[in-house]
Design a protein around this motif. Sequence first.
Motif, PDB file in Angstrom:
ATOM      1  N   SER A 241      19.011  25.493  65.845  1.00 38.80           N
ATOM      2  CA  SER A 241      18.655  26.887  66.066  1.00 38.80           C
ATOM      3  C   SER A 241      17.159  27.075  66.307  1.00 38.80           C
ATOM      4  CB  SER A 241      19.105  27.716  64.874  1.00 38.80           C
ATOM      5  OG  SER A 241      18.540  27.155  63.711  1.00 38.80           O
ATOM      6  N   GLY A 242      16.333  26.068  65.940  1.00 35.08           N
ATOM      7  CA  GLY A 242      14.883  26.218  66.108  1.00 35.08           C
ATOM      8  C   GLY A 242      14.524  26.559  67.539  1.00 35.08           C
ATOM      9  N   LEU A 243      15.003  25.761  68.457  1.00 38.68           N
ATOM     10  CA  LEU A 243      14.677  25.972  69.864  1.00 38.68           C
ATOM     11  C   LEU A 243      15.267  27.295  70.364  1.00 38.68           C
ATOM     12  CD1 LEU A 243      13.537  24.174  72.405  1.00 38.68           C
ATOM     13  CD2 LEU A 243      15.921  24.260  73.032  1.00 38.68           C
ATOM     14  N   ARG A 244      16.486  27.582  69.927  1.00 37.46           N
ATOM     15  CA  ARG A 244      17.144  28.806  70.404  1.00 37.46           C
ATOM     16  C   ARG A 244      16.422  30.060  69.891  1.00 37.46           C
ATOM     17  NH1 ARG A 244      22.539  28.697  68.566  1.00 37.46           N
ATOM     18  NH2 ARG A 244      22.120  26.898  67.256  1.00 37.46           N
ATOM     19  N   ASN A 245      15.988  30.032  68.613  1.00 37.67           N
ATOM     20  CA  ASN A 245      15.240  31.172  68.076  1.00 37.67           C
ATOM     21  C   ASN A 245      13.930  31.379  68.840  1.00 37.67           C
ATOM     22  OD1 ASN A 245      16.900  32.065  65.910  1.00 37.67           O
ATOM     23  ND2 ASN A 245      16.295  30.280  64.723  1.00 37.67           N
TER      24      ASN A 245
END
Length: 329
Positions: A241-245
């Motif tokens: 989720s890091g990249l998506r956030n």
Amino acid sequence: MTVKQQVLSILEMEKGRVISGSELAERMHVSRNAVWKAVKALEAEGYEISASSGKGYCYLENNDFLSAQRICAYLPQKLQNLQIKTKKLVTSTNVILKSEAENGRFETDILLAEEQSAGKGRRGRSFYSPPQSGLYMSFLLRPQIPAESAVYITTAAAVAVAEAIEHVTGKKTEIKWVNDIFCEQKKVCGILTEASLDFETGMVAYAVLGIGINIGLPKNGFPKELQNIASSVMDGYSYDSGLRNRLAAEVIKRFYEYYENLTKKQFLHAYRERSFLIGKEITYLLGETQKCATVLDIDEEAHLVVRFLDGTVEALSSGEVSNVRRKTV
Ligand code: BTN
């Protein structure tokens, strides 16, 4: 921030540590019962929080979701009031926000989902929206603009997405009029704007802007019919989720920058620069009609200026382009 948002924010920041209900209640100046209710609501949304009686609550390491808190952390002060919601699974973020708007509920500004079971594409198509590999988000907007300017919402969003992808991944993007983003000649993002018009004033009553970005390759690959046309902005399979956030925040930040002064069209130069249709021969589709044309330009209204085979020149405001090919003479 609601109690639920505050609980999530504290637990996320102290991921892995067990925090007692009374510590949480004290830090937020609310009752322990309010903390308990907030934890239950978070669990209902899919967050995994271990609650051991007597000890407290702990945000488990394997929570890997889009998170409104984490997205907000990347946003500037002036956007901190946006009501951003995340869901694990929805039918379609566009459909949900449209139905809220129809019922006069304008409480959510942006809705993001991990997965869509009935993602909507343009021209009645579906949009493949598997979990963990994409970003599916919709904005509910109330722009004070006439109906004919609604296309600027999509154009501004296309530039915001293209710039955000380039900023976060370093990959070069291109735009196919009016709303597809390409990386290495394959589509990585589609945009669907659905507007409701006030027929008396001729103004846009509300608009739902939906953006779907393929971030990683889906675990089981793309369905056969998409394999030759779709790709993702990153090469690997599922993404944490890091990249998506981070990408979500970049899109939001850049889109609102353009949206605040939509009619000034500050996005137009960047749109033209990335547009790969200029100079190409195309097939233009409008309803059931198909016509071959050469693309001459994108004009000041973000219309596609084309010359049809009979020599007539037209500035197109809607429709779809297919079968893009190099000019033969
Ligand atoms: C297209 O390429 O045809 C447009 C695709 C738009 C997909 C996005 S994903 C988020 C939002 N919710 C939907 O159901 N559709 C849009």
